[in-house]
Design an enzyme around this catalytic site. Sequence first.
Site, short mmCIF file in Angstrom:
data_model
loop_
_atom_site.label_atom_id
_atom_site.label_comp_id
_atom_site.label_asym_id
_atom_site.label_seq_id
_atom_site.Cartn_x
_atom_site.Cartn_y
_atom_site.Cartn_z
N GLU A 65 0.77 -1.11 0.14
CA GLU A 65 -0.02 -0.07 -0.13
C GLU A 65 0.84 1.20 0.07
O GLU A 65 0.56 2.34 -0.56
CB GLU A 65 -0.99 -0.09 1.34
N PRO A 275 11.89 -14.12 0.46
CA PRO A 275 10.76 -14.75 1.18
C PRO A 275 9.91 -13.31 1.44
O PRO A 275 10.20 -12.24 1.81
CB PRO A 275 11.22 -15.14 2.51
N GLY A 320 12.82 -3.86 1.61
CA GLY A 320 13.15 -2.83 0.58
C GLY A 320 14.13 -3.16 -0.30
O GLY A 320 14.56 -2.04 -1.09
N LEU A 347 3.88 -6.88 -10.88
CA LEU A 347 4.08 -5.52 -11.59
C LEU A 347 5.49 -5.16 -11.49
O LEU A 347 6.19 -4.55 -12.36
CB LEU A 347 3.20 -4.33 -11.30
#
Length: 433
Positions: A65, A275, A320, A347
């Site tokens: 999100e 993972p 990240g 994506l």
Amino acid sequence: MMYLYNLLLPLAALIGLPYYAVRMFVTGKYRKSLGPKLGYYADENVFSCLQGSPRIWVHAVSVGEVTAAAPVVAELRSRYPGACIVLSTSTETGQEMAGRLISQATELIYYPLDLPFVVAGMLKRVQPDIFVPTETELWPNFLSQCRKRGIRVVLVNGRISPRSFRRYGRTRFFWKGLLAGLDGLGMISETDARRVLALGALPEKVQVLGNTKYDSLASRTSAPLQEEIARKLDIRPGSPVFVAGSTHEGEEAVCLSVYRRLLEFDPEFKLILVPRHIERGSAVAELVRQAGFQDVIRVSEIDGGRKRVGERIVLVDVIGELFKVYSLATIVYCGGSLVPRGGQNILEAAAWGKVVFYGPSMEDFEGEKALLEEAGAGISVADEEELRERMLSLLADPEMLRRRGEQGRLAIAANAGAARRHADLIGDSLEGR
């Protein structure tokens, strides 16, 4: 219904408390966020620095999100340079990702637990003119308090997965009133719009505006980012790399088996395992060794100063890095799909021009799946055997692999612009239109 909800909420919290207490003790998870979620901040200056107008509170639950919210926040900052933009997350990983991606926010905070006194306290401190949740993250007490205080609520990048639709549908009588109270709902697709209308949203408030993740991904790919991760992992440009991203329990074993076959195709192949939940890092590392691969290095070790010296398998156990890692891939498997988890974001790899393989469980990413499959850059497989054979077939035709990956990248770029449309919806609401 709100009375019943608030009666059951403490009971649910009491039942779940032992589980979360154990998780906190064993893994350290929730330690940073628990106090702020209850409204306790050691440094109250977090709120005293909230200056500017309009005051916009954007909420993004976790990493996915946050990625969707980033281009919307950037667009809002461009339109309202003097605005106070507060971004909240529910998870610690989301908070860390927001710190990396969303520099335009005035402040980062944690979203409060949906207890009336906690919510009221946080709204009093932030004093937003508008609240902007992403991807249908709706909590009854929070929405009720916003309504009481005259705070507008506009949903952006709204999506309702089939599982969520079934779950919400069982309690439609409860959600109908809450959805009807929203000032605007910007949905990703026509399917999402139909679902939210079926749950009780008012037709005049629902718009189909597209997926802001296209904007985020198109703007984040860059040669310097690729060079940065290549240096960190000591992987030469052009090296054959199999990236297995966002894997869940049960999928790493499949990927290791496929990787063994890829080594027969080309002994220079590297495997980068990522993972979905980084707390599984130790378990996955042990699984790799049990599969007979002793030359594995973890990114947490690299961050600690260890250098990769020929290890064929890299295990990404920090957050990240996945998006950057995809830039190194020759071929990609995206997890949560050979096990019934609804899929993960395909994506990110496609934005780098990579062909993406995934299993049959892609219910949460139907639109993304359709887009990539139409472009030829998304390939659905039924099981390990099909994954192995179709990967090998495509690797045997490098030009086809390159061309299909590029078609996927172009398809994502062509769908950019949703962030501007969602920002328009927020702006219209702020201006009372």
